[in-house]
Write a protein that holds these residues in place. Structure first.
Motif, PDB file in Angstrom:
ATOM      1  N   LYS A 220       0.842  -1.191   0.000  1.00  0.00           N
ATOM      2  CA  LYS A 220       0.000   0.000   0.000  1.00  0.00           C
ATOM      3  C   LYS A 220       0.879   1.242   0.000  1.00  0.00           C
ATOM      4  O   LYS A 220       1.801   1.370   0.805  1.00  0.00           O
ATOM      5  CB  LYS A 220      -0.902  -0.024   1.230  1.00  0.00           C
ATOM      6  N   THR A 221       0.582   2.175  -0.904  1.00  0.00           N
ATOM      7  CA  THR A 221       1.322   3.430  -0.970  1.00  0.00           C
ATOM      8  C   THR A 221       0.766   4.405   0.068  1.00  0.00           C
ATOM      9  O   THR A 221      -0.338   4.197   0.591  1.00  0.00           O
ATOM     10  CB  THR A 221       1.209   4.077  -2.364  1.00  0.00           C
ATOM     11  N   PRO A 222       1.492   5.471   0.369  1.00  0.00           N
ATOM     12  CA  PRO A 222       0.956   6.471   1.308  1.00  0.00           C
ATOM     13  C   PRO A 222      -0.375   7.071   0.844  1.00  0.00           C
ATOM     14  O   PRO A 222      -1.164   7.539   1.659  1.00  0.00           O
ATOM     15  CB  PRO A 222       2.055   7.540   1.344  1.00  0.00           C
ATOM     16  N   GLU A 223      -0.630   7.028  -0.456  1.00  0.00           N
ATOM     17  CA  GLU A 223      -1.897   7.557  -0.986  1.00  0.00           C
ATOM     18  C   GLU A 223      -3.045   6.563  -0.856  1.00  0.00           C
ATOM     19  O   GLU A 223      -4.176   6.854  -1.231  1.00  0.00           O
ATOM     20  CB  GLU A 223      -1.734   7.947  -2.464  1.00  0.00           C
ATOM     21  N   GLY A 224      -2.755   5.352  -0.378  1.00  0.00           N
ATOM     22  CA  GLY A 224      -3.799   4.352  -0.198  1.00  0.00           C
ATOM     23  C   GLY A 224      -3.984   3.400  -1.359  1.00  0.00           C
ATOM     24  O   GLY A 224      -4.856   2.536  -1.311  1.00  0.00           O
ATOM     25  N   GLU A 225      -3.182   3.540  -2.395  1.00  0.00           N
ATOM     26  CA  GLU A 225      -3.270   2.630  -3.543  1.00  0.00           C
ATOM     27  C   GLU A 225      -2.385   1.420  -3.302  1.00  0.00           C
ATOM     28  O   GLU A 225      -1.411   1.493  -2.571  1.00  0.00           O
ATOM     29  CB  GLU A 225      -2.788   3.322  -4.819  1.00  0.00           C
TER      30      GLU A 225
ATOM     31  N   LYS B  78       0.253  -1.111  -5.084  1.00  0.00           N
ATOM     32  CA  LYS B  78       1.144  -1.225  -6.234  1.00  0.00           C
ATOM     33  C   LYS B  78       1.856  -2.566  -6.166  1.00  0.00           C
ATOM     34  O   LYS B  78       2.339  -2.971  -5.108  1.00  0.00           O
ATOM     35  CB  LYS B  78       2.196  -0.098  -6.229  1.00  0.00           C
TER      36      LYS B  78
END
Length: 89
Positions: free
Chosen positions: A52-57, A59
């Protein structure tokens, strides 16, 4: 590229969409772990390891570059998954 080993661990709970987790070994020298087998509307499919990326996505951390490689990996993992299910019965 040759997939030299496929290992599947069935999920302990039968309630969710996650059915198993797989690991593959490529050319007997590179391993990819945490490939998820998920039950979808059209049957099981694989999801490559992700974070999970800091933006919530989410990858993918490791993934096939082309559709042929993805199809080969998916086919081998889902075959091993089905064999695990057959052994369990």
């Amino acid at each position: 590229m040759n997939i030299t080993d496929v290992r599947v661990r069935l999920a302990k709970s039968d309630n969710g969409k996650l059915k198993a987790v797989a690991s593959i070994t490529i050319d007997a020298c590179f391993a990819v772990h945490d490939i998820k087998i998920i039950e979808g509307n059209n049957g099981p499919f694989i999801a490559m390891p992700s974070r999970k990326t800091p933006e919530g996505e989410f990858k993918d951390i490791a993934h096939p570059i082309n559709p042929d490689a993805r199809a080969m990996i998916s086919e081998l993992i889902l075959k091993a998954y089905q064999e695990q299910l057959d052994q369990q019965e």
